[in-house]
Design a protein around this motif. Sequence first.
Motif, PDB file in Angstrom:
ATOM      1  N   TYR A  64      23.269  20.429  16.049  1.00  0.00           N
ATOM      2  CA  TYR A  64      24.008  20.059  17.227  1.00  0.00           C
ATOM      3  C   TYR A  64      23.076  18.781  17.922  1.00  0.00           C
ATOM      4  O   TYR A  64      21.726  19.096  18.046  1.00  0.00           O
ATOM      5  CB  TYR A  64      24.013  20.968  18.240  1.00  0.00           C
ATOM      6  CG  TYR A  64      25.139  22.066  17.771  1.00  0.00           C
ATOM      7  CD1 TYR A  64      26.588  22.020  18.319  1.00  0.00           C
ATOM      8  CD2 TYR A  64      24.715  23.095  17.090  1.00  0.00           C
ATOM      9  CE1 TYR A  64      27.526  22.848  18.016  1.00  0.00           C
ATOM     10  CE2 TYR A  64      25.680  23.995  16.479  1.00  0.00           C
ATOM     11  CZ  TYR A  64      26.801  23.880  16.980  1.00  0.00           C
ATOM     12  OH  TYR A  64      27.740  24.818  16.785  1.00  0.00           O
ATOM     13  N   ALA A  66      22.870  15.614  20.767  1.00  0.00           N
ATOM     14  CA  ALA A  66      23.431  14.928  21.703  1.00  0.00           C
ATOM     15  C   ALA A  66      23.263  13.470  21.658  1.00  0.00           C
ATOM     16  O   ALA A  66      22.290  12.849  20.796  1.00  0.00           O
ATOM     17  CB  ALA A  66      22.549  15.555  23.122  1.00  0.00           C
ATOM     18  N   LEU A  85      25.276  17.277  25.782  1.00  0.00           N
ATOM     19  CA  LEU A  85      26.044  18.030  25.137  1.00  0.00           C
ATOM     20  C   LEU A  85      26.161  19.498  25.511  1.00  0.00           C
ATOM     21  O   LEU A  85      25.103  20.283  25.608  1.00  0.00           O
ATOM     22  CB  LEU A  85      25.515  18.000  23.823  1.00  0.00           C
ATOM     23  CG  LEU A  85      26.084  18.967  22.485  1.00  0.00           C
ATOM     24  CD1 LEU A  85      27.433  18.542  22.365  1.00  0.00           C
ATOM     25  CD2 LEU A  85      25.392  18.811  21.338  1.00  0.00           C
TER      26      LEU A  85
END
Length: 425
Positions: A64, A66, A85
């Motif tokens: 993940y 951002a 995020l």
Amino acid sequence: MFVDIAKIHLKAGDGGNGAVSFRREKYVAAGGPDGGDGGKGGDIVFVADDNLSTLADFRYKRKYVAETGANGGTSRCTGKSAKNLVIAVPRGTLIKDAETGRIIADISSDEPTVIAKGGNGGWGNMHFSTATRQVPRFAKAGNPGEELDVTLELKLLADVGLIGFPNVGKSTLVSVVSEAKPKIANYHFTTLTPVLGVVRMGEGSSFVMADIPGLIEGAGEGVGLGHEFLRHVERCRLLLHVIDVSGSEGRDPIEDFNTINNELKVFSEELSERPQIVVGNKCDLAEEEKIEELKAYFEQIGLAFFPIMAPINEGTDELINYVAAELAKLPEIKIYEPDPIPVSELIPETNRRSFTLDVLDGVYVIDNAPWLLKILETVNPEDYESLQYFQRTLQDSGIIQALVNAGVQDGDIVSVYDIEFEFVS
């Protein structure tokens, strides 16, 4: 598929770079520097979502990242900050540092929690103008966002946990006293998914009961599904220990009781001391004398005993009323506090300013310094003041001292990525 543990990689957004710009207007002489600052990188934020009950989504997406903040612009314009995020997880998820096991956060409340912070934007050249340096031709790069590997671990939020061997009637009990509808059959093995049910005691009064999949001997050491489900008992304030009083599976109910409690103790001393109520199920298949014998045994060791016949809801009302009264005396569900940050993590400069120094054919090579690479992108080799700024960076980061320690002499070549220069003390 029920998944209650996952490992993922998080990278918060880098800050945008500051701009190098000078004000130029037709009727404005010597307008001066007006490069704006970079925008802030996006944070990575975790929130609890009651619509989620498993970490299955994290099996397929493990990284993940951002967004990066926008670069600064002319006319003192600051770059746009990146959006955060937001990652949704089931309520009750612990976030741990994957390397150390340190608890970073317990996502059990409604408050969003920032786990990785985005980097601040770099300063534009408007900040570097002084009386003696009126034309700064350099700006600062944005700071990198935090980056780390974390382990997500789901620990169910339930007031009451049902424990016991497989096929003693736990699923049936939770189905008749709550709104949960687990799959029920005469399995000789455990079900594979914990089930949560809300037991309503009247308007404005309720508690959550969890059917923890059946344990077996050796579970405390990870045998069978072991730790996979014992972690879900850890938050429970009260345990209902369900036994088969009829011994229909060919086991002795007292031996079953002692075996499960031994497994709880192996897994966690604290868990083994949690308040318990013994529930004797399948009374329709047992003789009255056997039921009275079991009741006397458990009362003798200080535990309340409730004989029930779960399929026909016999004896369950008395049990649930007693459970509700006991819960009123107990502390709230355990919420885990973040562990203290180790001293090594309190000094981020150690990692942020790391580098390697090698001597190759008489050339001193600085490498493995991604933070320095971002600074190099903003340095103008043809501008004296920009080079001065770069030299101060080398000094402050310890690179100059490392070169001296390595025996560098005046005139030796130093290579920093794509830039080579002669060392001057």
